[in-house]
Design a protein around this motif. Structure first.
Motif: not given
Length: 464
Positions: A136, A88, A115
């Protein structure tokens, strides 16, 4: 007497120069051994082509804290030889190079997820081992005020992705952005296998957006949008496999030197961005003295370039069911060319064979002004059953063997429809057809009976 002799020689030389027909596009002249490159002598290139230096991995000491790392190394949850890791980029504890660091903890062939809700990762991703890097998509729940797909943005003057020799990396569902790349490419690979799947590359710089030296380069359902005076994509001695992809460039679309093996471009659009100056080559194919591979081009649209397809010596290309539109010279060849069942819209010459051998059969050539097919002395060509569309009197012109003249109004209207090829660069336009279905619909060109001469006026016509 001396003055008379000099004047006679000058007149004879002027008459010879006036009767000689010049090559249709001086800027696209194929270099020959007996022809000096006067264009390069008069207007030499201002800049050499920028090519990235070969990257040598191992410069970074993995397992030690980086400058700017806020916490301990590695982050919690990272263990050696993991099958899957999620990064992330919005996590403040991830450090300045979270993706490159996470790849060191993956097993060979592991999966790294990036992400999207965390923002764009700003780093140069260094790949030293085989891996899958998947982005993602935009989340449907809790997407935030400005949802964006996962992306990697390169620092100024640096690439987005560097792949070491021997590695195999597959990039999926990511947006790679190099806004101020300078002489760095966005994707750089040496003797590696790189696959871009549903990936968009946005590039502003002085090098190719995607550069692969050796190895294998695969593109599927991707978009390469390059703002550079170099080629949008360069495959130097690599096996190239492109399908359902869109490539947009300014000077050259694809510059490929096929390695030994079979390279292909299938159901792909290679388009030029509308600029003030004319663009160069849509597809530039270079040959090797030994070990040169074959390039197969099928169901491809090449539009807006000065030369749609340019073959150097030693190049071997097989083109079928493809469409070349808004070109000055559709095809320039000095290698081994097989060009069948395709359509060419060119302002000057449809196919120019400067050397080597060519097979040109069952094609449609329209909008040309000088010659539909031009074969230089010394080159050989097998020309058969090509339809050339001409707005003048077909009977009043002489046609070479294998060319059959039709009135310009008989050109299929679909060949002038470019509505599916414009619009946003991110549109999945590969769902439209290049020329495969169009060729099947319009029918195959074949031999035509000789056009009938105009009827003679009736006897006494016009008399009073």
């Amino acid at each position: 007497m001396r003055l008379l002799t000099a004047a006679a020689a000058a007149i004879a030389l002027a008459a010879t120069a006036s009767t000689a027909e010049a090559f249709p596009d001086q800027a696209a002249r194929v270099d020959q051994q007996i022809r000096p490159n006067f264009g390069g002598l008069i207007t030499p290139p201002l800049k050499p082509r920028a090519r990235p230096d070969r990257w040598k991995p191992g410069r970074y000491k993995w397992g030690r804290p980086r400058p700017g790392w806020p916490g301990g190394y590695p982050p919690p949850g990272w263990r050696p030889d993991q099958q899957v890791i999620t990064v992330d980029c919005g996590d403040p504890w991830a450090g300045p190079t979270p993706i490159s660091d996470a790849l060191q903890y993956l097993v060979d062939g592991g999966i790294l997820y990036v992400r999207s809700r965390g923002g764009v990762c700003r780093e140069t991703v260094l790949v030293e081992r085989s891996a899958i890097i998947a982005g993602e998509g935009i989340p449907l729940f809790d997407a935030g005020p400005n949802p964006q797909p996962a992306g990697i943005s390169a620092p100024d003057g640096a690439p987005c992705l560097r792949v070491a020799p021997g590695a195999r990396v597959e990039v999926r569902d990511l947006t790679l952005t190099a806004a101020k790349a300078g002489r760095a490419a966005c994707v750089e690979a040496w003797d590696a296998e790189v696959a871009l799947v549903r990936t968009k590359v946005d590039y502003w710089g002085d090098s190719p957006a995607v550069y692969a030296a050796g190895g294998r380069l695969i593109l599927r359902e991707s978009v390469v949008d390059a703002r550079t005076w170099d080629a949008a994509l360069v495959a130097d001695g690599a096996v190239l496999d492109i399908a359902r992809t869109r490539i947009i460039g300014e000077e050259t679309g694809v510059d490929v030197t096929p390695a030994s093996g079979e390279s292909r471009i299938d159901q792909t659009g290679i388009m030029t961005r509308q600029t003030a100056g004319s663009a160069g080559n849509g597809v530039l194919v270079r040959g090797l003295r030994s070990g040169s591979g074959n390039l197969t081009v099928r169901n491809v649209v090449v539009c807006g370039w000065r030369n749609g397809l340019h073959l150097d010596r030693g190049a071997q290309v097989d083109v079928s069911r493809s469409r070349f539109c808004r070109t000055t010279v559709g095809v320039v060849s000095d290698g081994q060319l097989r060009f069948t069942e395709s359509a060419i819209g060119s302002q000057d010459v449809g196919v120019y064979i400067a050397g080597g051998h060519a097979v040109i059969q069952r094609n449609r050539i329209h909008d040309w002004s000088r010659r539909p097919i031009w074969v230089e002395r010394g080159a050989t060509a097998d020309v058969a059953d090509n339809w050339v569309y001409y707005d003048g009197d077909c009977w009043g012109e002489r046609w070479d063997q294998g060319l059959h003249c039709l009135r310009g109004d008989r050109l299929p209207q679909a060949l002038r429809d470019e509505s599916d090829f414009g619009g946003d660069a991110g549109r999945s336009w590969w769902e439209s057809d290049g020329y495969d279905r169009g060729y099947a619909r319009d029918g195959a060109p074949s031999a035509l009976p000789p056009s009938q001469p105009p009827s003679k006026p009736k006897r006494g016509w016009g008399r009073r």
